[in-house]
Design a protein around this motif. Structure first.
Motif, short mmCIF file in Angstrom:
data_model
loop_
_atom_site.label_atom_id
_atom_site.label_comp_id
_atom_site.label_asym_id
_atom_site.label_seq_id
_atom_site.Cartn_x
_atom_site.Cartn_y
_atom_site.Cartn_z
N PRO A 1 0.83 -1.21 0.00
CA PRO A 1 0.00 0.00 0.00
C PRO A 1 0.87 1.26 0.00
O PRO A 1 2.02 1.23 0.46
CB PRO A 1 -0.80 -0.12 1.29
N LEU A 2 0.31 2.32 -0.51
CA LEU A 2 0.98 3.61 -0.44
C LEU A 2 1.00 4.10 1.00
O LEU A 2 0.16 3.70 1.81
CB LEU A 2 0.22 4.63 -1.30
N PRO A 3 1.93 4.98 1.34
CA PRO A 3 1.88 5.59 2.66
C PRO A 3 0.50 6.22 2.89
O PRO A 3 -0.09 6.79 1.97
CB PRO A 3 2.97 6.67 2.61
N LEU A 4 -0.01 6.08 4.09
CA LEU A 4 -1.36 6.54 4.40
C LEU A 4 -1.58 8.00 4.03
O LEU A 4 -2.62 8.35 3.46
CB LEU A 4 -1.64 6.33 5.90
N VAL A 5 -0.59 8.84 4.30
CA VAL A 5 -0.75 10.27 4.00
C VAL A 5 -0.90 10.49 2.49
O VAL A 5 -1.63 11.39 2.05
CB VAL A 5 0.42 11.09 4.59
N VAL A 6 -0.24 9.65 1.69
CA VAL A 6 -0.35 9.79 0.23
C VAL A 6 -1.70 9.27 -0.25
O VAL A 6 -2.35 9.89 -1.10
CB VAL A 6 0.81 9.06 -0.48
N ALA A 7 -2.15 8.14 0.29
CA ALA A 7 -3.46 7.62 -0.09
C ALA A 7 -4.55 8.63 0.23
O ALA A 7 -5.46 8.86 -0.58
CB ALA A 7 -3.73 6.30 0.63
N ASP B 1 6.04 0.47 -4.84
CA ASP B 1 6.39 -0.91 -4.49
C ASP B 1 7.82 -1.23 -4.93
O ASP B 1 8.58 -1.86 -4.19
CB ASP B 1 5.40 -1.88 -5.13
N VAL B 2 8.19 -0.81 -6.11
CA VAL B 2 9.55 -1.02 -6.59
C VAL B 2 10.54 -0.22 -5.75
O VAL B 2 11.63 -0.70 -5.43
CB VAL B 2 9.66 -0.67 -8.09
N ALA B 3 10.17 1.00 -5.37
CA ALA B 3 11.05 1.82 -4.54
C ALA B 3 11.32 1.16 -3.20
O ALA B 3 12.45 1.23 -2.69
CB ALA B 3 10.43 3.21 -4.34
N VAL B 4 10.31 0.52 -2.63
CA VAL B 4 10.53 -0.21 -1.37
C VAL B 4 11.62 -1.26 -1.56
O VAL B 4 12.54 -1.40 -0.75
CB VAL B 4 9.22 -0.87 -0.87
N GLN B 5 11.54 -1.99 -2.66
CA GLN B 5 12.52 -3.05 -2.91
C GLN B 5 13.92 -2.47 -3.16
O GLN B 5 14.93 -3.03 -2.70
CB GLN B 5 12.07 -3.91 -4.09
N LEU B 6 13.99 -1.35 -3.86
CA LEU B 6 15.28 -0.69 -4.09
C LEU B 6 15.90 -0.23 -2.78
O LEU B 6 17.09 -0.46 -2.53
CB LEU B 6 15.09 0.52 -5.01
N VAL B 7 15.11 0.42 -1.95
CA VAL B 7 15.64 0.94 -0.69
C VAL B 7 16.07 -0.20 0.23
O VAL B 7 17.11 -0.12 0.89
CB VAL B 7 14.60 1.86 0.01
N GLU B 8 15.28 -1.25 0.27
CA GLU B 8 15.67 -2.39 1.11
C GLU B 8 16.99 -3.00 0.64
O GLU B 8 17.84 -3.37 1.45
CB GLU B 8 14.55 -3.44 1.12
N TRP B 9 17.18 -3.08 -0.67
CA TRP B 9 18.43 -3.59 -1.22
C TRP B 9 19.60 -2.68 -0.83
O TRP B 9 20.66 -3.17 -0.41
CB TRP B 9 18.31 -3.70 -2.74
N VAL B 10 19.41 -1.37 -0.96
CA VAL B 10 20.48 -0.43 -0.60
C VAL B 10 20.80 -0.55 0.89
O VAL B 10 21.98 -0.61 1.27
CB VAL B 10 20.07 1.02 -0.96
N GLN B 11 19.78 -0.61 1.73
CA GLN B 11 20.04 -0.70 3.17
C GLN B 11 20.71 -2.01 3.55
O GLN B 11 21.51 -2.05 4.48
CB GLN B 11 18.73 -0.50 3.94
#
Length: 200
Positions: free
Chosen positions: A23-29, A50-60
């Motif tokens: 889901p999108l962040p609540l404030v954005v929804a 959703d893709v950004a979540v996966q990118l950030v998790e990979w970077v972290q």
């Protein structure tokens, strides 16, 4: 039973089906609901987020000592095209008027400039003051549909190599592997977006 534009928007924001998009962040929804955003725009923003979540998790995971504003990247990905509420013709055709319009819209709604900027910078990865967060939002906006942009990826590789003192070729191979895996799931994301109408 007739499906209303509100129903389509609610499904774009909350549908649990395939693909399983976060889901999108609540404030954005809530922002998209308050704007009566086109359902296709909401679906697009959700796929890129959703893709950004996966990118950030990979970077972290790969670069635990690299300071990255996770929340900023995810907000940026979730709102990068919000200006298409003002310029809906850019949902189906080319154009960049939505970039400044999106930033101005977010500022008018009280979002801080550090977050609103992503709406204006997501297509400007070659700017001299581009940040890691800007690059990640831009990359998510491309790879969600399996589009590879060498200039953007080269800039991201240089930023990662510079932050870690690793060799650029090593960072390129790791990033290429990730983007290839993310791109392999593009078809269901594109189908999800296409299932929603452009107009409210």
């Amino acid at each position: 039973m007739t499906t209303t534009p509100t129903d389509f928007l609610a499904r774009a924001l909350d549908a649990p089906g395939e693909p399983r998009l976060r889901p999108l962040p609540l404030v954005v929804a809530e922002l998209l609901r308050s704007l009566s955003a086109p359902p296709r725009l909401a679906a697009h923003l959700r796929a890129v987020h959703d893709v950004a979540v996966q990118l950030v998790e990979w970077v972290q995971d790969r670069y635990p000592d690299l300071a990255v504003d996770r929340d900023g990247v995810l907000f940026g990905a979730a709102t990068h095209d919000v200006g298409k509420v003002v310029h809906p013709e850019e949902l189906t055709g080319p154009g960049s008027a939505h970039e400044e319009a999106g930033r101005d819209l977010l500022l008018s709604r009280g979002f801080p400039p550090a977050l609103a900027r992503f709406a204006a910078t997501h297509a400007s990865w070659d700017a001299p003051d581009v940040t890691m967060e800007d690059l990640l939002v831009s990359a998510a906006d491309k790879v969600w549909k399996d589009k590879r942009v060498s200039d953007l990826e080269d800039r991201l590789v240089r930023a990662l190599a510079g932050a870690t003192q690793r060799e650029p070729w090593e960072e390129y191979l790791a990033l290429d592997d990730l983007l290839t895996r993310l791109g392999a799931d593009a078809a269901p994301r594109l189908a999800f977006q296409s299932a929603f109408p452009v107009h409210t």
